[in-house]
Design a protein around this motif. Structure first.
Motif, PDB file in Angstrom:
ATOM      1  N   VAL A  50       1.070  -1.301   0.018  1.00  7.38           N
ATOM      2  CA  VAL A  50      -0.037  -0.251  -0.025  1.00  7.38           C
ATOM      3  C   VAL A  50       1.059   1.246   0.067  1.00  7.38           C
ATOM      4  CG1 VAL A  50      -1.654   1.316   1.262  1.00  7.38           C
ATOM      5  CG2 VAL A  50      -1.704  -1.120   1.155  1.00  7.38           C
ATOM      6  N   PRO A  51       0.684   2.220  -1.013  1.00  8.12           N
ATOM      7  CA  PRO A  51       1.802   3.300  -1.118  1.00  8.12           C
ATOM      8  C   PRO A  51       1.576   4.301   0.347  1.00  8.12           C
ATOM      9  CG  PRO A  51       0.412   2.915  -2.927  1.00  8.12           C
ATOM     10  CD  PRO A  51      -0.184   2.148  -1.930  1.00  8.12           C
ATOM     11  N   LEU A  52       2.446   4.540   0.779  1.00  2.24           N
ATOM     12  CA  LEU A  52       2.497   5.544   2.084  1.00  2.24           C
ATOM     13  C   LEU A  52       2.919   6.731   1.728  1.00  2.24           C
ATOM     14  CD1 LEU A  52       3.843   2.919   4.690  1.00  2.24           C
ATOM     15  CD2 LEU A  52       1.454   3.338   4.233  1.00  2.24           C
ATOM     16  N   VAL A  53       4.172   6.853   1.012  1.00  2.00           N
ATOM     17  CA  VAL A  53       4.645   8.322   0.673  1.00  2.00           C
ATOM     18  C   VAL A  53       5.228   7.960  -0.632  1.00  2.00           C
ATOM     19  CG1 VAL A  53       6.285   9.918   1.528  1.00  2.00           C
ATOM     20  CG2 VAL A  53       5.378   8.552   3.235  1.00  2.00           C
ATOM     21  N   VAL A  54       5.039   9.205  -1.481  1.00  2.00           N
ATOM     22  CA  VAL A  54       5.667   9.238  -2.572  1.00  2.00           C
ATOM     23  C   VAL A  54       6.367  10.634  -2.844  1.00  2.00           C
ATOM     24  CG1 VAL A  54       3.624  10.272  -3.906  1.00  2.00           C
ATOM     25  CG2 VAL A  54       5.332   9.031  -5.450  1.00  2.00           C
ATOM     26  N   THR A  55       7.626  10.527  -3.490  1.00  2.00           N
ATOM     27  CA  THR A  55       8.337  11.980  -3.792  1.00  2.00           C
ATOM     28  C   THR A  55       8.499  11.779  -5.572  1.00  2.00           C
ATOM     29  OG1 THR A  55      10.305  11.014  -3.109  1.00  2.00           O
ATOM     30  CG2 THR A  55       9.287  12.070  -1.553  1.00  2.00           C
ATOM     31  N   LEU A  56       9.120  13.075  -6.025  1.00  2.00           N
ATOM     32  CA  LEU A  56       9.375  13.256  -7.317  1.00  2.00           C
ATOM     33  C   LEU A  56      10.771  13.759  -7.261  1.00  2.00           C
ATOM     34  CD1 LEU A  56       8.605  13.126 -10.244  1.00  2.00           C
ATOM     35  CD2 LEU A  56       7.732  15.469  -9.834  1.00  2.00           C
ATOM     36  N   THR A  57      11.916  13.376  -8.038  1.00  2.00           N
ATOM     37  CA  THR A  57      12.911  13.937  -8.119  1.00  2.00           C
ATOM     38  C   THR A  57      13.515  13.959  -9.906  1.00  2.00           C
ATOM     39  OG1 THR A  57      14.513  12.180  -8.019  1.00  2.00           O
ATOM     40  CG2 THR A  57      13.805  13.336  -5.831  1.00  2.00           C
ATOM     41  N   GLY A  58      14.479  14.483 -10.275  1.00  2.00           N
ATOM     42  CA  GLY A  58      15.134  14.664 -11.545  1.00  2.00           C
ATOM     43  C   GLY A  58      15.605  13.216 -11.654  1.00  2.00           C
TER      44      GLY A  58
ATOM     45  N   VAL B 268      11.480   8.174   4.725  1.00  2.00           N
ATOM     46  CA  VAL B 268      11.464   7.701   5.950  1.00  2.00           C
ATOM     47  C   VAL B 268      10.814   8.634   6.850  1.00  2.00           C
ATOM     48  CG1 VAL B 268      12.529   6.652   7.866  1.00  2.00           C
ATOM     49  CG2 VAL B 268      13.070   5.832   5.857  1.00  2.00           C
ATOM     50  N   ASP B 269      11.344  10.006   6.840  1.00  2.00           N
ATOM     51  CA  ASP B 269      10.965  11.110   7.652  1.00  2.00           C
ATOM     52  C   ASP B 269       9.572  11.560   7.655  1.00  2.00           C
ATOM     53  OD1 ASP B 269      13.410  11.013   8.955  1.00  2.00           O
ATOM     54  OD2 ASP B 269      14.299  12.563   7.793  1.00  2.00           O
ATOM     55  N   ALA B 270       9.100  11.096   6.103  1.00  2.00           N
ATOM     56  CA  ALA B 270       7.599  11.397   5.982  1.00  2.00           C
ATOM     57  C   ALA B 270       6.746  10.665   6.310  1.00  2.00           C
ATOM     58  CB  ALA B 270       7.412  11.999   4.505  1.00  2.00           C
ATOM     59  N   PHE B 271       7.215   9.131   6.848  1.00  2.00           N
ATOM     60  CA  PHE B 271       6.352   8.304   7.302  1.00  2.00           C
ATOM     61  C   PHE B 271       4.890   8.863   7.897  1.00  2.00           C
ATOM     62  CE2 PHE B 271       4.695   4.740   9.893  1.00  2.00           C
ATOM     63  CZ  PHE B 271       5.058   3.641   8.951  1.00  2.00           C
ATOM     64  N   PRO B 272       3.700   8.269   7.493  1.00  2.00           N
ATOM     65  CA  PRO B 272       2.610   9.200   7.895  1.00  2.00           C
ATOM     66  C   PRO B 272       2.319   8.663   9.320  1.00  2.00           C
ATOM     67  CG  PRO B 272       1.989   7.357   6.388  1.00  2.00           C
ATOM     68  CD  PRO B 272       3.654   7.486   6.440  1.00  2.00           C
ATOM     69  N   ILE B 273       1.656   9.564  10.066  1.00  2.00           N
ATOM     70  CA  ILE B 273       1.092   9.158  11.357  1.00  2.00           C
ATOM     71  C   ILE B 273      -0.229   8.588  11.131  1.00  2.00           C
ATOM     72  CG2 ILE B 273       0.549   9.856  13.840  1.00  2.00           C
ATOM     73  CD1 ILE B 273       2.811  12.078  13.450  1.00  2.00           C
ATOM     74  N   VAL B 274      -0.659   7.215  11.088  1.00  2.00           N
ATOM     75  CA  VAL B 274      -1.765   6.477  10.637  1.00  2.00           C
ATOM     76  C   VAL B 274      -2.522   6.336  11.833  1.00  2.00           C
ATOM     77  CG1 VAL B 274      -2.854   5.074   9.148  1.00  2.00           C
ATOM     78  CG2 VAL B 274      -0.706   5.874   8.446  1.00  2.00           C
ATOM     79  N   ARG B 275      -3.793   6.830  12.217  1.00  2.00           N
ATOM     80  CA  ARG B 275      -4.590   6.433  13.172  1.00  2.00           C
ATOM     81  C   ARG B 275      -5.671   5.522  12.619  1.00  2.00           C
ATOM     82  NH1 ARG B 275      -3.078  11.768  13.345  1.00  2.00           N
ATOM     83  NH2 ARG B 275      -2.210  12.536  15.352  1.00  2.00           N
ATOM     84  N   GLY B 276      -6.575   5.269  13.441  1.00  2.00           N
ATOM     85  CA  GLY B 276      -7.810   4.254  12.955  1.00  2.00           C
ATOM     86  C   GLY B 276      -8.008   3.207  13.998  1.00  2.00           C
ATOM     87  N   VAL B 277      -6.828   3.005  14.843  1.00  2.00           N
ATOM     88  CA  VAL B 277      -7.160   2.076  16.027  1.00  2.00           C
ATOM     89  C   VAL B 277      -6.621   2.751  17.252  1.00  2.00           C
ATOM     90  CG1 VAL B 277      -6.638   0.185  14.410  1.00  2.00           C
ATOM     91  CG2 VAL B 277      -4.621   1.197  15.557  1.00  2.00           C
ATOM     92  N   ARG B 278      -7.212   2.114  18.380  1.00  2.00           N
ATOM     93  CA  ARG B 278      -6.871   2.596  19.634  1.00  2.00           C
ATOM     94  C   ARG B 278      -5.093   2.449  19.816  1.00  2.00           C
ATOM     95  NH1 ARG B 278     -10.579   0.659  24.676  1.00  2.00           N
ATOM     96  NH2 ARG B 278     -12.036   1.854  23.165  1.00  2.00           N
TER      97      ARG B 278
ATOM     98  N   LEU C 134       5.418   5.772  14.592  1.00  2.00           N
ATOM     99  CA  LEU C 134       5.991   6.859  14.068  1.00  2.00           C
ATOM    100  C   LEU C 134       7.016   6.490  12.901  1.00  2.00           C
ATOM    101  CD1 LEU C 134       6.946   8.838  17.398  1.00  2.00           C
ATOM    102  CD2 LEU C 134       4.782   9.286  15.790  1.00  2.00           C
ATOM    103  N   ASN C 135       7.388   5.394  12.986  1.00  2.00           N
ATOM    104  CA  ASN C 135       8.438   4.656  12.020  1.00  2.00           C
ATOM    105  C   ASN C 135       8.233   3.271  11.873  1.00  2.00           C
ATOM    106  OD1 ASN C 135      10.282   6.883  11.282  1.00  2.00           O
ATOM    107  ND2 ASN C 135      11.271   6.811  13.288  1.00  2.00           N
TER     108      ASN C 135
END
Length: 276
Positions: free
Chosen positions: A150-158, A171-181, A186-187
């Motif tokens: 499942v895609p979590l983060v995508v970036t674009l470069t040359g 890695v630093d843009a790893f999303p803080i995904v909620r949805g469970v207690r 964070l990583n």
């Protein structure tokens, strides 16, 4: 073309469930003037359907069939520009990731990273001579996925940027995904990557972040066993490049191409939601 046919086409590309998640994220339009209000703006859902049509088919904005969507390709492009600047696509992606985790469809303990080159037909930011395409102008898509792809983060470069340069930004843009207690992760605990990321300085940086690197070593024979895990990101790139507009970069503006990438990631996440 009748209104019923237009509505059917728009609903096919933007189902009710997707529209219910997108609509609250769209920026509010400024109030219309009383004396000179001008023409009524085109419907947002129809414009989004036109954007998805371009993303899937790969056609140009001038080829968007106005009679099918009730708005022109120019209008669709302007909405893409405005909604990209407003950050609608990352917000939509985050909403869908939260729902996937709540449904038990995410495995965030293990992440996989890779990059993919695409040719850029025009100049613009984040383009460059690609070493894998005879120095032709190109861009790179860099993707971080969960254990299931499942895609979590995508970036674009040359196209001339090395894959490893985007390892830590992803890695630093790893999303803080909620949805469970409980406290959100964070990583990821483990990170898998191919030989292109085989640098000890990056291994140390990952360990400092509490991540165990699982990166293939250069110079060793194949058969490390890491391919049993890393293949999921290749499949994710196959999912992304099923959207024909992403196989080749046509946009001069890097933010619009990245916006289409983020929208494609959101659509992949939407398709993985359980049918309600």
């Amino acid at each position: 073309m009748t209104d019923e046919v237009v509505l059917e086409k728009v609903t096919e590309l933007v189902p009710d469930g997707l529209w219910q998640r997108v609509q609250p994220l769209l920026p509010q339009r400024p109030p219309r003037r009383f004396r000179h209000p001008g023409r009524l703006p085109r419907d947002d859902r129809a414009a989004l359907a036109g954007i998805v049509h371009v993303l899937i088919s790969g056609c140009t904005w001038g080829q968007v069939p106005t009679e099918q969507f009730g708005c022109s390709g120019v209008t669709c492009w302007r909405r893409l520009r405005d909604w990209t600047q407003a950050g609608v696509w990352p917000q939509l992606h985050q909403v869908l990731l939260d729902e996937l985790r709540a449904a038990g469809k995410l495995d965030l303990e293990t992440a996989v990273v890779d990059g993919s080159h695409v040719r850029a037909l025009k100049r613009g930011a984040h383009t460059g001579p690609s070493p894998v395409d005879r120095a032709r102008n190109g861009s790179k898509h860099h993707l971080l996925t969960d254990f299931g792809g499942v895609p979590l983060v995508v970036t674009l470069t040359g196209g001339n940027r090395h894959d490893v340069t985007q390892l830590l930004p992803l890695v630093d843009a790893f999303p803080i995904v909620r949805g469970v207690r409980g406290r959100p992760r964070l990583n990821p605990r483990y990170l898998y990557a191919d030989r292109g990321y085989d640098y000890d300085v990056y291994r140390r940086a990952l360990r400092e972040r509490g991540i165990v690197p699982r990166i293939a070593r250069r110079g060793l024979v194949h058969g490390s066993g890491l391919g049993r895990t890393r293949w999921v990101v290749e499949r994710s790139f196959a999912w992304l490049h099923q959207f024909k507009r992403l196989r080749t970069r046509y946009e001069v503006r890097a933010d619009l191409h990245l916006g289409l990438l983020q929208l494609a990631c959101a659509l992949i996440c939407y398709r993985k939601l359980p049918v309600s």
